[in-house]
Design a protein around this motif. Structure first.
Motif, PDB file in Angstrom:
ATOM      1  N   VAL A 178     -11.557  -5.344 -17.315  1.00 12.65           N
ATOM      2  CA  VAL A 178     -10.696  -4.678 -16.331  1.00 12.65           C
ATOM      3  C   VAL A 178     -10.831  -5.348 -14.971  1.00 12.65           C
ATOM      4  O   VAL A 178      -9.844  -5.580 -14.264  1.00 12.65           O
ATOM      5  N   VAL A 179     -12.051  -5.682 -14.596  1.00 13.74           N
ATOM      6  CA  VAL A 179     -12.286  -6.319 -13.302  1.00 13.74           C
ATOM      7  C   VAL A 179     -11.717  -7.740 -13.296  1.00 13.74           C
ATOM      8  O   VAL A 179     -11.091  -8.170 -12.322  1.00 13.74           O
ATOM      9  N   ARG A 180     -11.920  -8.457 -14.384  1.00  9.67           N
ATOM     10  CA  ARG A 180     -11.393  -9.821 -14.452  1.00  9.67           C
ATOM     11  C   ARG A 180      -9.869  -9.816 -14.386  1.00  9.67           C
ATOM     12  O   ARG A 180      -9.259 -10.658 -13.712  1.00  9.67           O
ATOM     13  N   ALA A 181      -9.243  -8.871 -15.045  1.00  4.09           N
ATOM     14  CA  ALA A 181      -7.778  -8.788 -14.993  1.00  4.09           C
ATOM     15  C   ALA A 181      -7.315  -8.410 -13.590  1.00  4.09           C
ATOM     16  O   ALA A 181      -6.290  -8.918 -13.104  1.00  4.09           O
ATOM     17  N   ALA A 182      -8.053  -7.519 -12.922  1.00  3.05           N
ATOM     18  CA  ALA A 182      -7.687  -7.122 -11.557  1.00  3.05           C
ATOM     19  C   ALA A 182      -7.798  -8.302 -10.599  1.00  3.05           C
ATOM     20  O   ALA A 182      -6.959  -8.467  -9.699  1.00  3.05           O
ATOM     21  N   LEU A 183      -8.833  -9.119 -10.774  1.00  5.12           N
ATOM     22  CA  LEU A 183      -8.974 -10.301  -9.935  1.00  5.12           C
ATOM     23  C   LEU A 183      -7.798 -11.264 -10.142  1.00  5.12           C
ATOM     24  O   LEU A 183      -7.258 -11.816  -9.182  1.00  5.12           O
TER      25      LEU A 183
ATOM     26  N   ALA B 212      -1.239   0.446  -0.115  1.00  2.00           N
ATOM     27  CA  ALA B 212      -0.540   1.725  -0.098  1.00  2.00           C
ATOM     28  C   ALA B 212      -0.763   2.494  -1.400  1.00  2.00           C
ATOM     29  O   ALA B 212      -1.011   3.708  -1.382  1.00  2.00           O
ATOM     30  N   GLU B 213      -0.666   1.793  -2.515  1.00  2.00           N
ATOM     31  CA  GLU B 213      -0.850   2.474  -3.807  1.00  2.00           C
ATOM     32  C   GLU B 213      -2.278   2.981  -3.959  1.00  2.00           C
ATOM     33  O   GLU B 213      -2.506   4.085  -4.478  1.00  2.00           O
ATOM     34  N   LEU B 214      -3.255   2.190  -3.507  1.00  4.07           N
ATOM     35  CA  LEU B 214      -4.650   2.624  -3.589  1.00  4.07           C
ATOM     36  C   LEU B 214      -4.886   3.867  -2.738  1.00  4.07           C
ATOM     37  O   LEU B 214      -5.423   4.871  -3.217  1.00  4.07           O
ATOM     38  N   LEU B 215      -4.480   3.818  -1.479  1.00  2.75           N
ATOM     39  CA  LEU B 215      -4.758   4.939  -0.577  1.00  2.75           C
ATOM     40  C   LEU B 215      -3.982   6.183  -0.978  1.00  2.75           C
ATOM     41  O   LEU B 215      -4.507   7.309  -0.871  1.00  2.75           O
ATOM     42  N   ASP B 216      -2.762   6.024  -1.454  1.00  2.00           N
ATOM     43  CA  ASP B 216      -1.996   7.184  -1.909  1.00  2.00           C
ATOM     44  C   ASP B 216      -2.634   7.806  -3.143  1.00  2.00           C
ATOM     45  O   ASP B 216      -2.690   9.034  -3.277  1.00  2.00           O
TER      46      ASP B 216
ATOM     47  N   LEU C 104     -17.962   0.325  -5.063  1.00  2.00           N
ATOM     48  CA  LEU C 104     -16.546   0.309  -4.742  1.00  2.00           C
ATOM     49  C   LEU C 104     -15.908  -1.033  -5.104  1.00  2.00           C
ATOM     50  O   LEU C 104     -14.761  -1.087  -5.553  1.00  2.00           O
ATOM     51  N   GLY C 105     -16.641  -2.135  -4.915  1.00  3.66           N
ATOM     52  CA  GLY C 105     -16.111  -3.463  -5.214  1.00  3.66           C
ATOM     53  C   GLY C 105     -16.306  -3.909  -6.644  1.00  3.66           C
ATOM     54  O   GLY C 105     -15.987  -5.062  -6.983  1.00  3.66           O
ATOM     55  N   MET C 106     -16.834  -3.050  -7.495  1.00  2.00           N
ATOM     56  CA  MET C 106     -16.991  -3.303  -8.929  1.00  2.00           C
ATOM     57  C   MET C 106     -17.811  -4.549  -9.222  1.00  2.00           C
ATOM     58  O   MET C 106     -17.697  -5.137 -10.299  1.00  2.00           O
TER      59      MET C 106
ATOM     60  N   ILE D 146     -10.447  -2.535  -6.563  1.00  2.00           N
ATOM     61  CA  ILE D 146     -10.905  -1.156  -6.377  1.00  2.00           C
ATOM     62  C   ILE D 146     -10.060  -0.199  -7.209  1.00  2.00           C
ATOM     63  O   ILE D 146     -10.587   0.647  -7.934  1.00  2.00           O
ATOM     64  N   ARG D 147      -8.738  -0.323  -7.102  1.00  2.00           N
ATOM     65  CA  ARG D 147      -7.859   0.637  -7.793  1.00  2.00           C
ATOM     66  C   ARG D 147      -7.986   0.531  -9.302  1.00  2.00           C
ATOM     67  O   ARG D 147      -8.120   1.543  -9.999  1.00  2.00           O
ATOM     68  N   ASP D 148      -7.956  -0.677  -9.843  1.00  2.00           N
ATOM     69  CA  ASP D 148      -8.043  -0.818 -11.295  1.00  2.00           C
ATOM     70  C   ASP D 148      -9.402  -0.345 -11.810  1.00  2.00           C
ATOM     71  O   ASP D 148      -9.497   0.269 -12.875  1.00  2.00           O
ATOM     72  N   GLY D 149     -10.470  -0.640 -11.047  1.00  2.00           N
ATOM     73  CA  GLY D 149     -11.786  -0.177 -11.454  1.00  2.00           C
ATOM     74  C   GLY D 149     -11.896   1.332 -11.446  1.00  2.00           C
ATOM     75  O   GLY D 149     -12.422   1.945 -12.390  1.00  2.00           O
ATOM     76  N   ILE D 150     -11.397   1.955 -10.390  1.00  2.00           N
ATOM     77  CA  ILE D 150     -11.452   3.417 -10.302  1.00  2.00           C
ATOM     78  C   ILE D 150     -10.615   4.064 -11.392  1.00  2.00           C
ATOM     79  O   ILE D 150     -11.039   5.057 -12.017  1.00  2.00           O
TER      80      ILE D 150
END
Length: 461
Positions: free
Chosen positions: A81-86, A105-109, A301-303, A338-342
Motif C-alpha cells: 500500500v505504501v509503495r503504491a502510494a509513493l 484537500a482529500e486528505l484533510l476532508d 503518520l508517514g508510514m 498518509i491518506r492511503d496508509g490511514i
C-alpha cells in the motif's frame, strides 16, 4: 562532465567496505561507538543486515525489528500500500501551501471534514492543520502558535490581558525534540547545558518550568500558585524517552479542565503515541477524547516512507503573515502516503488488532523477561504496541553490550534514556527497552521477538 551515475560497484566490489566507509562519514549522533551493523533491505518486520565488525565482516543476519522503524513504520517495511502510494504520489504535482492541492484537500476532508475520521477528537470547523518535515518541526510550530497567541501582530504589542502570561509548563523527563526552541522544554541537564537559554528578562521573555509527570497533587499545587502567569502546558500523553511512563487514570482530563478554566493553552505532543495505543490518539480516557488546543502527530503518520508531521490547532490560533511558510507543508506526495496508509489501517481494523496483540505482548514481556530475568529487567509499562521494559541498574550499565547481544539473537530494538532522578522522592527510572511493533505484527511475531530478547539477555547474564 560525465552523467553516468556512480554505483557501489564502480567504487568497490565489497559492499561491506562501502557500508563501513559511508557509516564513518555519517555524523555519529550517539557519542559511543556505533553498532557494527548496517541494513541493506527488509520487508514487514524483517531486516536484512550486514555485519561490519572486523571479525565477521560481510556476514548477513536476518533480524526482527522491534523498533517499528524508529517508531515510524506503521505498516512495516516495503508494504504494498505504501509503495503504491509513493508511486501514485509522484504524479500528482509538487505544489506547496501557496496553491491548493487535490491530495491535500482529500486528505484533510477525509480526516476533519463533515463526518471525518478524526472529528470525534477535532470537531469540524473548529480546527485547522499544517504539515512539517518532522515531529520536532511540528512541535516548533506548536510553540510558535503558543507564543503568537499573546501577541498582537498588527499593533506589535501584547494582546490585552496577556502581559503576564510568560510561562510554559512542561514535565520532568519529557522529550519534545532537539531543536533550539524545544530543548528548553527538556529538564535534563545533559540536553541543555552549554546551549543558549530562552530570554526571560525582555518584554516577550518566556520561562519554562517543570513538574513531575502524572502527579495530581503536584499539578494542583502548581496551578494554584502559578496559573495567572501560565501561557501553555506541553504534555506527552505517555512519556516516551522517560521510559514509557503512563499517567494515572483521569490525569490528562484533569489537566485539560484546569487549562480550560484558567485560559491556558494545552499542547499535546503525540508524535510518538500516534496510532500506537489502540486508537489514533492517546489523549483519551474511559470518557472519550480529551480536548486539546494544539496536537502534534508524526512518526507513524508517514508510514515509514516519508518524514512528516501534522499540527492540528484551534482555528483562532495562527501566526503573523508568512510566519508559518515551509516547503514541506502537506506536499501532495506526503498526503498520498498518509491518506492511503490511514485508509488501509481503517479498512483492515489494524488499530484494534494491534491493541489485542499488545495485551498479549505485555503479559509475555512480564513472564518471559521480568519474571525470568529479574537481574536484567524490572517492570513492563505501556499500552497497545508501545511498550517499555525497564532495565536494572546493572543492566543499564551494559546497554551497549546488551544491544549487540540482542542483534546476535536476531532482534533489533532501541533503548530510551529513562527519566533518571526525579524530585519529591520519586524513584529513579533507569533506561528502558522500547518495544514498538508495526500495526501489521501478529501474535506469533510478537512471541518470537520476546523469545529472541530473552535469548540475548541470557547470553550476557
Amino acid at each position: 562532465m560525465s552523467t553516468v551515475p556512480v554505483t557501489r560497484d564502480d567504487r568497490t566490489g565489497d559492499p561491506a567496505g562501502v557500508l563501513a566507509r559511508g557509516t564513518d562519514l555519517h555524523l555519529n549522533h550517539y557519542g559511543a561507538a556505533r553498532l557494527p551493523f548496517a541494513c541493506v533491505g527488509g520487508r514487514g518486520l524483517e531486516l536484512d543486515v550486514v555485519d561490519l565488525s572486523p571479525e565477521h565482516r560481510g556476514r548477513r543476519l536476518r533480524l526482527l525489528d522491534a523498533s517499528g522503524g524508529y517508531a515510524s513504520a506503521a505498516l512495516g517495511g516495503a508494504h504494498p500500500v505504501v509503495r503504491a502510494a509513493l508511486a501514485r504520489g509522484t504524479g500528482v504535482g509538487n505544489v506547496t501551501d501557496e496553491l491548493g492541492s487535490l491530495e491535500r484537500a482529500e486528505l484533510l476532508d477525509r480526516l476533519f471534514g463533515p463526518g471525518g475520521l478524526w472529528t470525534g477528537h477535532f470537531p469540524t470547523g473548529r480546527y485547522h492543520v499544517s504539515g512539517r518535515n518532522s515531529g520536532s518541526e511540528g512541535n516548533e510550530l506548536a510553540l510558535r502558535l503558543v507564543l503568537e497567541s499573546r501577541f498582537d501582530g498588527r499593533r506589535l504589542r501584547h494582546r490585552p490581558g496577556k502581559e503576564r502570561r510568560d510561562t510554559i509548563l512542561a514535565f520532568q523527563g519529557a522529550w519534545h525534540g532537539w531543536t533550539g526552541g524545544l530543548v528548553q522544554l527538556l529538564n535534563r541537564r545533559h540536553y541543555r547545558a552549554g546551549l543558549p537559554a530562552t530570554d526571560t528578562a525582555g518584554p516577550y521573555g518566556v520561562r519554562v518550568e517543570h513538574i513531575p509527570f502524572g502527579d495530581p497533587d503536584a499539578l494542583a499545587e502548581y496551578f494554584a500558585a502559578s496559573a495567572g502567569r501560565l501561557l501553555a502546558v506541553v504534555v506527552e500523553p505517555i512519556q516516551g524517552d522517560a521510559g514509557i511512563l503512563l499517567p494515572p487514570p483521569g490525569y490528562l482530563r484533569n489537566l485539560a479542565r484546569r487549562c480550560a478554566a484558567d485560559g491556558v493553552l494545552l499542547v499535546a505532543d503525540e508524535v510518538l503515541t500516534f496510532a500506537k495505543t489502540g486508537s489514533w490518539f492517546a489523549m483519551r480516557d474511559a470518557d472519550g477524547p480529551v480536548p486539546t488546543d494544539i496536537t502534534v502527530i508524526g512518526k507513524y503518520l508517514g508510514m515509514g516512507a516519508v518524514s512528516t508531521s501534522m499540527v492540528i490547532a484551534r482555528e483562532d490560533l495562527a501566526v503573523r503573515s508568512s510566519g508559518a511558510v515551509t516547503t514541506s507543508d502537506l506536499r501532495p506526495l506526503n498526503c498520498a502516503v498518509i491518506r492511503d496508509g490511514i485508509e488501509h489501517i481503517e479498512a483492515e481494523g489494524l488499530l484494534r488488532r494491534s491493541a489485542d496483540v499488545g495485551v498479549d505482548l505485555a503479559e509475555l514481556l512480564r513472564t518471559a523477561l521480568v519474571d525470568r530475568h529479574p537481574d536484567v529487567f524490572t517492570e513492563v509499562r505501556g499500552t497497545g504496541v508501545m511498550l517499555g521494559v525497564e532495565l536494572t541498574a546493572a543492566a543499564a550499565d551494559r546497554i551497549g553490550a546488551l544491544r549487540r547481544a540482542l542483534i546476535e539473537a536476531g532482534v533489533y530494538a532501541e533503548f530510551m534514556a529513562g527519566a533518571g532522578k526525579r524530585s519529591g522522592g520519586r524513584r529513579y527510572v533507569h533506561p528502558t527497552l522500547r518495544i514498538v511493533l508495526p500495526l501489521i505484527a501478529d501474535g506469533a511475531q510478537a512471541t518470537e521477538i520476546v523469545e529472541r530478547v530473552a535469548a540475548g539477555a541470557r547470553s550476557l547474564w
